[in-house]
Design a protein around this motif. Sequence first.
Motif, short mmCIF file in Angstrom:
data_model
loop_
_atom_site.label_atom_id
_atom_site.label_comp_id
_atom_site.label_asym_id
_atom_site.label_seq_id
_atom_site.Cartn_x
_atom_site.Cartn_y
_atom_site.Cartn_z
N GLN A 196 15.44 -2.46 19.75
CA GLN A 196 15.68 -2.50 18.30
C GLN A 196 15.85 -1.08 17.75
O GLN A 196 16.74 -0.83 16.92
CB GLN A 196 14.52 -3.20 17.58
N ALA A 197 14.99 -0.16 18.20
CA ALA A 197 15.07 1.22 17.73
C ALA A 197 16.36 1.88 18.18
O ALA A 197 17.01 2.62 17.42
CB ALA A 197 13.86 2.02 18.23
N ALA A 198 16.75 1.63 19.44
CA ALA A 198 17.97 2.23 19.98
C ALA A 198 19.19 1.76 19.20
O ALA A 198 20.11 2.54 18.90
CB ALA A 198 18.11 1.88 21.46
N ARG A 199 19.20 0.49 18.84
CA ARG A 199 20.31 -0.05 18.06
C ARG A 199 20.33 0.58 16.66
O ARG A 199 21.37 1.00 16.16
CB ARG A 199 20.17 -1.56 17.95
N ALA A 200 19.16 0.62 16.04
CA ALA A 200 19.08 1.12 14.68
C ALA A 200 19.45 2.59 14.58
O ALA A 200 20.02 3.04 13.57
CB ALA A 200 17.66 0.90 14.14
#
Length: 331
Positions: A196-200
Motif C-alpha cells: 500500500q505504501a509503495a503504491r501511494a
Amino acid sequence: MNFFKRLKESVSKTTESVTQKFKSGLEKTSSSLAGAMDSVFSRSKIDEEMYEELEDVLIGADVGVNTTLEIVDRLRGEVKERRIKDPAELQPLMSEILADILKGEGDSSDAAMNLQENELTVVLIVGVNGVGKTTTIGKLAHHYKEQGKKVILAAGDTFRAGAIEQLQVWGDRVGADVIRHQAGSDPAAVIFDGIQAARARGADVLFCDTAGRLQNKVNLMQELKKVHRVIQREIPDAPHDTLLVLDATTGQNALQQAKIFNDATRLTGIVLTKMDGTAKGGIAIAIRRELATPVKWIGLGEKMDDLQPFNGDQYVHALFAEMIEREEAAE
C-alpha cells in the motif's frame, strides 16, 4: 577458436571494474579449484586415474556428486569425439563445459531482476537466518537506487531479534523508506502495508524481507505461503521475483536449503553471498544444474557494490584467469 579466447572476448564486453571484482572476489575459489584442475591436467596422459582425480577435485569443491559425474561424462565424450590425447588441451574444454552448465537450458530468466514497466515490482527475499539476507536487501536497494529507481523496504522478518532495526539502518544508509511494525507482528500484515505504501508513494521496487526462522510453532514454509497469498491478492502477478539467499561457505548444505525452499515457493533466482570467503565455489555450478534455477546475484565482498549480477562467463573467466593469462603469454 580456443574457448579461453572466446571467453575473454565475452568478458571484455563488460566493464573492467566488474571483471576485477569477479577475479578478486573469486580468488580463493580460483586458487583451490582451478589450481587443482591445473595439477590434474598436467599429467602425462589421459587415463582413468586422471578422470578419478578430476572427480575428487570437483566433489571437493562442492560441485556435488551428480553434477560432477555429468561433467566428467561430458568431458570423456568430448575427448573421444575430438580424439584428444594431451591432458593440457582439456583446460579450455573444461571451462567450456562449466560455462555451458551455468547458462542452463531453455531458461530466459537470467536477468538480474524481473523489473516491471511503469508499475510496482515486488521482490520477495527468502532464506534462513545468518545467510546475509537483510544485508543483501540493503545492497540490492543501493543497486537500484543508483539506477534512479524509487525503492521501499518491507521489514517482514518480525521474529528475529534486531532484524527490523537492521533493515532500518540499511534503509537510512541507502535512502529508502522502510515499512515496519512492532517485533512479533504478523509478517503478512507488514508486506500488505508495504504494498500500500509503495503504491501511494509511487515506488518502482518493493523489497520484502521475510523470516528465516520462527519463534513459535508455525511452520516457516507455511508462513511464506501466507505472505505469498497476501501479495497475490493485491497484485495477481506478484511477487515478480522470489530470490533465495544462500551462504556459499556452507557448501552442500546451501544446496539442501535451496531444494527445500524451491519445493515450498516458486523461486526465480538465487543470491549467493560470501563467495569471497570460500575456496569451494563449485556450489554455484551444483545449484544451477540440480535446481535449474539461475544464480542471479553473487556476493564478492563486503562493500556496498560488491553484490553483483551473476554472469556465468565472468565466473568461469575468474576461475581460469591464471590459465588464460599463461596461455596468452605463451603465444
